[in-house]
Write an enzyme that holds these catalytic residues in place. Sequence first.
Site, PDB file in Angstrom:
ATOM      1  N   CYS A  42      32.629  34.825  87.120  1.00  0.00           N
ATOM      2  CA  CYS A  42      33.592  35.267  88.134  1.00  0.00           C
ATOM      3  C   CYS A  42      32.927  36.017  89.284  1.00  0.00           C
ATOM      4  CB  CYS A  42      34.624  36.168  87.469  1.00  0.00           C
ATOM      5  SG  CYS A  42      33.840  37.482  86.536  1.00  0.00           S
ATOM      6  N   HIS A  67      38.725  19.953  58.260  1.00  0.00           N
ATOM      7  CA  HIS A  67      38.126  21.306  58.241  1.00  0.00           C
ATOM      8  C   HIS A  67      37.470  21.612  56.893  1.00  0.00           C
ATOM      9  CE1 HIS A  67      42.379  22.208  57.091  1.00  0.00           C
ATOM     10  NE2 HIS A  67      41.838  23.132  56.320  1.00  0.00           N
ATOM     11  N   ASP A  91      34.952  33.307  72.424  1.00  0.00           N
ATOM     12  CA  ASP A  91      35.765  33.962  73.464  1.00  0.00           C
ATOM     13  C   ASP A  91      36.675  35.034  72.843  1.00  0.00           C
ATOM     14  OD1 ASP A  91      37.956  32.600  72.384  1.00  0.00           O
ATOM     15  OD2 ASP A  91      38.236  31.284  74.108  1.00  0.00           O
ATOM     16  N   ALA A  92      37.301  35.830  73.693  1.00  0.00           N
ATOM     17  CA  ALA A  92      38.112  36.959  73.209  1.00  0.00           C
ATOM     18  C   ALA A  92      39.304  36.460  72.396  1.00  0.00           C
ATOM     19  CB  ALA A  92      38.585  37.789  74.409  1.00  0.00           C
ATOM     20  N   ASN A  93      39.847  35.338  72.772  1.00  0.00           N
ATOM     21  CA  ASN A  93      41.026  34.813  72.079  1.00  0.00           C
ATOM     22  C   ASN A  93      40.681  34.379  70.651  1.00  0.00           C
ATOM     23  OD1 ASN A  93      43.745  33.800  71.907  1.00  0.00           O
ATOM     24  ND2 ASN A  93      42.886  31.748  72.122  1.00  0.00           N
ATOM     25  N   PHE A 136      34.586  22.781  79.701  1.00  0.00           N
ATOM     26  CA  PHE A 136      33.257  23.182  80.174  1.00  0.00           C
ATOM     27  C   PHE A 136      32.136  22.201  79.861  1.00  0.00           C
ATOM     28  CE2 PHE A 136      35.756  27.094  79.514  1.00  0.00           C
ATOM     29  CZ  PHE A 136      35.812  27.509  80.836  1.00  0.00           C
ATOM     30  N   ASN A 165      34.358  38.204  80.100  1.00  0.00           N
ATOM     31  CA  ASN A 165      34.272  39.125  81.234  1.00  0.00           C
ATOM     32  C   ASN A 165      34.074  40.563  80.730  1.00  0.00           C
ATOM     33  OD1 ASN A 165      36.111  41.139  82.980  1.00  0.00           O
ATOM     34  ND2 ASN A 165      35.079  39.692  84.322  1.00  0.00           N
TER      35      ASN A 165
HETATM   36  C1  PCO Z   1      33.517  35.620  83.216  1.00  0.00           C
HETATM   37  N1  PCO Z   1      33.212  35.284  81.976  1.00  0.00           N
HETATM   38  C2  PCO Z   1      31.981  34.869  81.708  1.00  0.00           C
HETATM   39  C3  PCO Z   1      31.688  34.552  80.279  1.00  0.00           C
HETATM   40  C4  PCO Z   1      30.298  34.707  79.850  1.00  0.00           C
HETATM   41  N2  PCO Z   1      29.329  34.325  80.836  1.00  0.00           N
HETATM   42  C5  PCO Z   1      28.140  33.803  80.506  1.00  0.00           C
HETATM   43  C6  PCO Z   1      27.174  33.503  81.667  1.00  0.00           C
HETATM   44  C7  PCO Z   1      27.179  32.031  82.114  1.00  0.00           C
HETATM   45  C8  PCO Z   1      26.141  31.815  83.202  1.00  0.00           C
HETATM   46  O1  PCO Z   1      24.856  32.112  82.764  1.00  0.00           O
HETATM   47  C9  PCO Z   1      28.533  31.645  82.681  1.00  0.00           C
HETATM   48  C10 PCO Z   1      26.849  31.116  80.948  1.00  0.00           C
HETATM   49  O2  PCO Z   1      27.433  34.352  82.733  1.00  0.00           O
HETATM   50  O3  PCO Z   1      27.812  33.595  79.371  1.00  0.00           O
HETATM   51  O4  PCO Z   1      31.159  34.756  82.585  1.00  0.00           O
HETATM   52  C11 PCO Z   1      34.237  36.080  83.969  1.00  0.00           C
HETATM   53  S1  PCO Z   1      35.728  36.096  84.421  1.00  0.00           S
END
Ligand code: PCO
Length: 187
Positions: free
Chosen positions: A163, A77, A93-95, A48, A129
Amino acid sequence: MLQKKRILIGTTGSVASVKLPMLINELRKIFGDFVEIRVVATTPSLHFFKKEDISVPVVTDVDEWNAWSQMGDPVLHIELRNWADIMVVAPLDANTLAKLAAGICDNLLTCTLRAWDPSRPVVVCPAMNTHMWTHPFTQKHLDVLAAEASYIIIPPITKTLACGDTGIGAMENVDRVAQRIYEILEG
Ligand code: PCO
């Protein structure tokens, strides 16, 4: 604010890692010259952003292995946990959330936190998500981090996600994250 603060930012495989340059800018706005920033990036998070586009040092798993070849060599570390005044995982993230809650340490970021000095704050900004956020494991894992390791949690917000879904799961706005870091360090 007398001393330079050393902020270690962790990035993980949530699309919100695209916001890393913006978070660094916000921290620079607030702290001015009184900050040193380093980034510890998981391999998925490198999807990213480009290391070359980041104005501060970025270390990854390969740096951990490259730094060590024999006894007496630095262990990255441990160097990082000794260096930082605070660690901010943005996004979490979830992981990585699940790994941290279980004590797993299989990369530079998770090893750094497993070796963390408990007297120094850790802030996490979950981003995922909506379906992952509302999964029962998410709250369970966050409760472990808060209750057993005193992590400070900056919850996600509702907006249109990467997404296309609209719902809770976006990382909190970077200006608010930076402000919170300032309050924790200087408050
Ligand atoms: C999506 N997962 C995500 C993760 C978190 N999303 C965000 C925002 C961003 C745009 O402003 C992508 C930074 O939506 O933190 O979207 C889906 S599968």
